[in-house]
Design a protein around this motif. Structure first.
Motif, PDB file in Angstrom:
ATOM      1  N   ASP A   1      -8.437  -0.348  -4.199  1.00  0.00           N
ATOM      2  CA  ASP A   1      -8.420  -1.751  -4.515  1.00  0.00           C
ATOM      3  C   ASP A   1      -7.490  -2.319  -4.070  1.00  0.00           C
ATOM      4  N   THR A   2      -6.294  -1.954  -4.106  1.00  0.00           N
ATOM      5  CA  THR A   2      -5.058  -2.941  -3.555  1.00  0.00           C
ATOM      6  C   THR A   2      -5.211  -2.969  -1.921  1.00  0.00           C
ATOM      7  N   ARG A   3      -5.789  -2.044  -1.204  1.00  0.00           N
ATOM      8  CA  ARG A   3      -6.045  -1.949   0.240  1.00  0.00           C
ATOM      9  C   ARG A   3      -6.959  -2.964   0.486  1.00  0.00           C
ATOM     10  N   TYR A   4      -8.162  -2.964  -0.392  1.00  0.00           N
ATOM     11  CA  TYR A   4      -9.275  -3.737  -0.112  1.00  0.00           C
ATOM     12  C   TYR A   4      -8.731  -5.250  -0.337  1.00  0.00           C
ATOM     13  N   ASN A   5      -7.934  -5.577  -1.422  1.00  0.00           N
ATOM     14  CA  ASN A   5      -7.468  -7.087  -1.661  1.00  0.00           C
ATOM     15  C   ASN A   5      -6.747  -7.573  -0.556  1.00  0.00           C
ATOM     16  N   ALA A   6      -5.806  -6.429   0.057  1.00  0.00           N
ATOM     17  CA  ALA A   6      -4.821  -6.791   1.092  1.00  0.00           C
ATOM     18  C   ALA A   6      -5.621  -7.202   2.233  1.00  0.00           C
ATOM     19  N   GLU A   7      -6.744  -6.358   2.309  1.00  0.00           N
ATOM     20  CA  GLU A   7      -7.536  -6.433   3.796  1.00  0.00           C
ATOM     21  C   GLU A   7      -8.134  -8.017   3.918  1.00  0.00           C
ATOM     22  N   GLU A   8      -8.883  -7.872   2.497  1.00  0.00           N
ATOM     23  CA  GLU A   8      -9.553  -9.243   2.210  1.00  0.00           C
ATOM     24  C   GLU A   8      -8.701 -10.646   2.410  1.00  0.00           C
TER      25      GLU A   8
ATOM     26  N   LEU B   1       0.770  -1.196  -0.116  1.00  0.00           N
ATOM     27  CA  LEU B   1       0.033   0.067   0.058  1.00  0.00           C
ATOM     28  C   LEU B   1       0.942   1.356  -0.090  1.00  0.00           C
ATOM     29  N   ASP B   2       1.922   1.278   0.911  1.00  0.00           N
ATOM     30  CA  ASP B   2       2.777   2.219   0.843  1.00  0.00           C
ATOM     31  C   ASP B   2       3.376   2.730  -0.475  1.00  0.00           C
ATOM     32  N   ARG B   3       3.951   1.424  -1.185  1.00  0.00           N
ATOM     33  CA  ARG B   3       4.342   1.652  -2.575  1.00  0.00           C
ATOM     34  C   ARG B   3       3.384   2.355  -3.472  1.00  0.00           C
TER      35      ARG B   3
ATOM     36  N   SER C   1      -7.380  12.757 -13.955  1.00  0.00           N
ATOM     37  CA  SER C   1      -7.595  11.474 -14.222  1.00  0.00           C
ATOM     38  C   SER C   1      -6.800  10.625 -13.707  1.00  0.00           C
ATOM     39  N   ILE C   2      -5.356  10.832 -13.828  1.00  0.00           N
ATOM     40  CA  ILE C   2      -4.167   9.790 -13.469  1.00  0.00           C
ATOM     41  C   ILE C   2      -4.522   9.918 -11.826  1.00  0.00           C
ATOM     42  N   ARG C   3      -4.667  10.969 -11.125  1.00  0.00           N
ATOM     43  CA  ARG C   3      -4.977  10.991  -9.680  1.00  0.00           C
ATOM     44  C   ARG C   3      -6.097   9.908  -9.380  1.00  0.00           C
ATOM     45  N   ASP C   4      -6.998  10.109  -9.793  1.00  0.00           N
ATOM     46  CA  ASP C   4      -8.275   9.362  -9.813  1.00  0.00           C
ATOM     47  C   ASP C   4      -8.036   7.738 -10.102  1.00  0.00           C
ATOM     48  N   GLN C   5      -7.221   7.595 -11.106  1.00  0.00           N
ATOM     49  CA  GLN C   5      -6.665   6.190 -11.307  1.00  0.00           C
ATOM     50  C   GLN C   5      -6.074   5.699 -10.227  1.00  0.00           C
ATOM     51  N   ALA C   6      -4.936   6.339  -9.901  1.00  0.00           N
ATOM     52  CA  ALA C   6      -4.004   6.111  -8.742  1.00  0.00           C
ATOM     53  C   ALA C   6      -4.773   5.815  -7.399  1.00  0.00           C
ATOM     54  N   GLN C   7      -5.679   6.755  -7.049  1.00  0.00           N
ATOM     55  CA  GLN C   7      -6.591   6.544  -5.846  1.00  0.00           C
ATOM     56  C   GLN C   7      -7.366   5.355  -5.776  1.00  0.00           C
ATOM     57  N   GLN C   8      -7.922   4.997  -7.265  1.00  0.00           N
ATOM     58  CA  GLN C   8      -8.649   3.773  -7.312  1.00  0.00           C
ATOM     59  C   GLN C   8      -7.833   2.633  -7.250  1.00  0.00           C
TER      60      GLN C   8
END
Length: 165
Positions: free
Chosen positions: A116-123, A68-70, A105-112
């Motif tokens: 997504d990464t956080r959700y998958n990691a927590e799951e 997530l940090d990366r 747009s890039i910021r939105d993609q990066a935040q998404q």
């Protein structure tokens, strides 16, 4: 090996030991003779595996945090690059507007991507911990049954010593 598989294997071995043991004389099939040292050896192995299971779960959580940090650093870098490119090109208002739009747009993609990464990691962490919790419950139940069997066997030995002929 998946988390908990080694513990499950050892519990299966304990269960097999109990089911394959010979019944005691006069125990009605419920009381059995078990090699106590073999059972203690298996329990020692189970105890030795638990710290590794916890260490694996902690390692997974740490790796997810690092991922997530990366992702956040990469998102920040992408945003900074987009903003810098927008400033270099900024001669014309339309170019600036398009660059800002692209940066957003890039910021939105990066935040998404980060979400997504956080959700998958927590799951994934939740799945690993749930599996570990199931193994702990299973082990507790097995240990309780084994202790009960040992106590019953001990009780049978004590009552058989009290019989006078």
């Amino acid at each position: 090996m998946q988390p908990g598989e080694e513990i499950e294997s050892l519990l299966d071995e304990l269960e097999q030991m109990v089911s394959e043991s010979k019944p005691t004389f006069g125990g009605g099939g419920q009381k059995r003779i078990i090699d106590a040292q073999a059972m203690l050896d298996i329990l020692d192995e189970i105890k030795a595996v638990f710290p590794q299971e916890f260490a694996d779960a902690r390692r997974i959580l740490k790796e997810e945090g690092e991922t997530l940090d990366r992702a956040q650093k990469q998102a920040d870098s992408i945003i900074a690059d987009a903003q810098q490119q927008a400033m270099v090109i900024a001669g014309d208002q339309e170019v600036v507007r398009l660059a800002n739009q692209e940066a957003e747009s890039i910021r939105d993609q990066a935040q998404q991507y980060e979400r997504d990464t956080r959700y998958n990691a927590e799951e994934y962490a939740d799945t690993v911990l749930a599996h570990l919790e199931e193994n702990l419950k299973s082990l507790t139940g097995t240990v309780t049954r084994v202790r009960q069997t040992l106590n019953e066997n001990s009780g049978a030995n004590n009552t058989s010593n009290d019989v006078k002929w």
